[in-house]
Design a protein around this motif. Structure first.
Motif, short mmCIF file in Angstrom:
data_model
loop_
_atom_site.label_atom_id
_atom_site.label_comp_id
_atom_site.label_asym_id
_atom_site.label_seq_id
_atom_site.Cartn_x
_atom_site.Cartn_y
_atom_site.Cartn_z
N GLY A 83 -26.48 -37.51 -4.07
CA GLY A 83 -25.45 -36.70 -3.43
C GLY A 83 -24.28 -37.50 -2.90
O GLY A 83 -23.44 -36.94 -2.17
N ILE A 84 -24.17 -38.78 -3.25
CA ILE A 84 -23.09 -39.62 -2.72
C ILE A 84 -21.74 -39.21 -3.27
O ILE A 84 -20.75 -39.09 -2.52
CB ILE A 84 -23.37 -41.11 -3.00
CG1 ILE A 84 -24.62 -41.55 -2.24
CG2 ILE A 84 -22.17 -41.97 -2.59
CD1 ILE A 84 -25.06 -42.96 -2.55
N ALA A 85 -21.66 -38.95 -4.58
CA ALA A 85 -20.39 -38.54 -5.17
C ALA A 85 -19.93 -37.21 -4.57
O ALA A 85 -18.74 -37.04 -4.24
CB ALA A 85 -20.51 -38.42 -6.69
N ARG A 86 -20.85 -36.28 -4.42
CA ARG A 86 -20.51 -34.98 -3.82
C ARG A 86 -19.99 -35.17 -2.41
O ARG A 86 -18.98 -34.56 -2.01
CB ARG A 86 -21.75 -34.08 -3.83
CG ARG A 86 -21.57 -32.74 -3.13
CD ARG A 86 -22.83 -31.89 -3.30
NE ARG A 86 -22.72 -30.64 -2.55
CZ ARG A 86 -23.14 -30.48 -1.30
NH1 ARG A 86 -23.69 -31.51 -0.65
NH2 ARG A 86 -23.00 -29.33 -0.68
N LEU A 87 -20.66 -36.01 -1.63
CA LEU A 87 -20.24 -36.28 -0.26
C LEU A 87 -18.83 -36.88 -0.22
O LEU A 87 -17.97 -36.42 0.54
CB LEU A 87 -21.23 -37.24 0.40
CG LEU A 87 -20.79 -37.90 1.71
CD1 LEU A 87 -20.64 -36.86 2.81
CD2 LEU A 87 -21.81 -38.98 2.11
N LEU A 88 -18.59 -37.90 -1.05
CA LEU A 88 -17.28 -38.56 -1.04
C LEU A 88 -16.17 -37.63 -1.48
O LEU A 88 -15.06 -37.64 -0.90
CB LEU A 88 -17.32 -39.81 -1.92
CG LEU A 88 -18.25 -40.94 -1.46
CD1 LEU A 88 -18.26 -42.07 -2.48
CD2 LEU A 88 -17.84 -41.45 -0.09
N LEU A 89 -16.43 -36.82 -2.50
CA LEU A 89 -15.41 -35.89 -2.95
C LEU A 89 -15.11 -34.84 -1.87
O LEU A 89 -13.94 -34.48 -1.66
CB LEU A 89 -15.85 -35.22 -4.25
CG LEU A 89 -15.75 -36.10 -5.49
CD1 LEU A 89 -16.54 -35.51 -6.65
CD2 LEU A 89 -14.29 -36.29 -5.90
N ARG A 90 -16.13 -34.36 -1.21
CA ARG A 90 -15.90 -33.40 -0.13
C ARG A 90 -15.08 -34.03 0.99
O ARG A 90 -14.21 -33.39 1.60
CB ARG A 90 -17.24 -32.90 0.41
CG ARG A 90 -17.94 -31.89 -0.48
CD ARG A 90 -17.21 -30.56 -0.41
NE ARG A 90 -17.87 -29.53 -1.21
CZ ARG A 90 -17.42 -28.29 -1.32
NH1 ARG A 90 -16.32 -27.94 -0.68
NH2 ARG A 90 -18.03 -27.41 -2.07
N GLN A 91 -15.35 -35.31 1.28
CA GLN A 91 -14.55 -36.02 2.27
C GLN A 91 -13.09 -36.08 1.83
O GLN A 91 -12.16 -35.89 2.64
CB GLN A 91 -15.09 -37.44 2.46
CG GLN A 91 -16.44 -37.53 3.13
CD GLN A 91 -16.33 -37.67 4.65
OE1 GLN A 91 -15.31 -37.34 5.24
NE2 GLN A 91 -17.39 -38.15 5.27
N THR A 92 -12.88 -36.36 0.55
CA THR A 92 -11.52 -36.43 0.00
C THR A 92 -10.82 -35.09 0.10
O THR A 92 -9.66 -35.01 0.53
CB THR A 92 -11.56 -36.91 -1.46
OG1 THR A 92 -12.07 -38.24 -1.51
CG2 THR A 92 -10.18 -36.88 -2.09
N PHE A 93 -11.50 -34.03 -0.32
CA PHE A 93 -10.89 -32.70 -0.27
C PHE A 93 -10.49 -32.35 1.17
O PHE A 93 -9.38 -31.82 1.39
CB PHE A 93 -11.87 -31.65 -0.80
CG PHE A 93 -12.26 -31.83 -2.25
CD1 PHE A 93 -11.43 -32.50 -3.13
CD2 PHE A 93 -13.47 -31.32 -2.74
CE1 PHE A 93 -11.79 -32.67 -4.47
CE2 PHE A 93 -13.82 -31.48 -4.06
CZ PHE A 93 -12.99 -32.16 -4.92
N ARG A 94 -11.36 -32.63 2.12
CA ARG A 94 -11.03 -32.31 3.51
C ARG A 94 -9.84 -33.14 4.00
O ARG A 94 -8.96 -32.62 4.69
CB ARG A 94 -12.22 -32.53 4.43
CG ARG A 94 -11.92 -32.10 5.88
CD ARG A 94 -13.14 -32.12 6.75
NE ARG A 94 -13.64 -33.47 6.97
CZ ARG A 94 -14.70 -33.75 7.73
NH1 ARG A 94 -15.38 -32.77 8.31
NH2 ARG A 94 -15.10 -34.99 7.90
N ALA A 95 -9.81 -34.42 3.63
CA ALA A 95 -8.70 -35.27 4.05
C ALA A 95 -7.37 -34.74 3.52
O ALA A 95 -6.36 -34.70 4.24
CB ALA A 95 -8.93 -36.71 3.58
#
Length: 321
Positions: free
Chosen positions: A265-277
């Protein structure tokens, strides 16, 4: 081979080597092509600068700019390794420039020692697709431009056990380079030098560190999303770029997770962080490219991303003249 004297160009046109000094002319040409085909411009001037920022053996004649009688840019082409890029201004279509550039790219690739050549063409560009197929090119992989709509602030899951996440910061460059190139080695044709990699990622004026989260396990970088903000120079104090392509949306340039840390789930987590940023920066959509060799399309679709448009990579084996 001298572009100006090769005799390959249709009557009324002249080709010469293109350099970084031609960025503005090439960008206007590419913008006209994209606007005609897609209804919007998606390539920024800094991407053209990176493409023209050649070094070493490939710097001599690796890109060509074709001018009309008035001295305006009508078409351009570039060869890098086994890949070619070609654009013809919509006002100069149907005059043989596409065929001439195709011949030029193949000749240049042979001079560089290439045994095959690939070119990416938008599926909506039916003329270019037909030209490549008639020239012996076959489809290799499909590429998709994916879009994440963000009408509300995206939710971000908790990190997996043992994983910490923070925004990219100065000093992360070498680790991110090794991580992303190791991950991309599974399908890319060649490994990039650090200088070439940086020109297209952390060295770009629009690189957005705050929207580029990195993940660590035991103090070692194991995941990274490297993003661009096309509407601004990503570093503090950089000026906005009026009318920049995609200025109303974020763009993900690289996504990579170390092989032994995948399926956590690391890629999912990082992408979600990016989308929120990006959402907190006022963006309401974010885009990225992926292709069929990566097998990542289902991941992006599970995140809620949808296909905006597609392209095909065509390839042809080259034989010596």
């Amino acid at each position: 081979m001298s572009e100006a004297s090769s005799g390959q160009w249709p009557s009324g046109y002249l080709g010469r080597s293109a350099t970084a000094a031609d960025t503005a002319a090439v960008h206007r040409l590419v913008s006209a092509y994209e606007h005609e085909l897609h209804g919007r411009v998606t390539t920024g001037a800094e991407r053209v600068t990176a493409d023209l920022g050649l070094s070493g053996r490939e710097s001599s004649g690796a890109a060509v700019l074709v001018l009309d009688r008035a001295g305006d840019a009508a078409a351009w082409g570039r060869v890098r390794g086994r890949r070619a890029t070609v654009h013809v201004h919509p006002g100069h279509r149907g005059r043989g420039l596409g065929a001439s550039l195709l011949a030029w790219t193949e000749a240049r690739a042979r001079e560089l020692g290439g045994d095959r050549l690939a070119q990416t063409v938008a599926d909506a560009d039916l003329a270019a697709t037909a030209l490549l197929r008639s020239g012996g090119y076959a489809g290799l992989v499909t590429e998709w431009l994916l879009e994440m709509a963000m009408p509300v602030e995206p939710e971000v899951p908790e990190p997996p056990a043992g994983i910490t996440v923070r925004a990219f910061r100065a000093g992360d460059e070498e680790a991110a380079y090794r991580l992303t190139e190791d991950a991309f080695d599974e399908w890319q044709q060649r490994r990039k030098s650090y200088a070439e990699w940086a020109r297209h990622t952390v060295g770009r004026a629009t690189f957005a560190p705050a929207a580029s989260p990195v993940a660590f396990a035991g103090g070692r970088m194991v995941g990274a999303v490297l993003s661009l903000d096309p509407g601004a120079g990503g570093r503090p104090g950089a000026a906005l770029v009026p009318g920049a392509p995609g200025g109303d949306e974020g763009y993900v340039e690289r996504v990579a997770v170390r092989r032994d840390q995948r399926d956590r789930g690391i890629a999912r987590l990082l992408l979600r962080q990016t989308f929120r940023a990006f959402y907190l920066r006022g963006k309401r959509s974010c885009t990225l490219w992926t292709h069929s060799d990566t097998g990542a399309l289902p991941l992006y679709e599970r995140l809620g991303m949808t296909v905006r448009r597609s392209s095909t990579v065509y390839v042809k084996a080259l034989v010596a003249d």
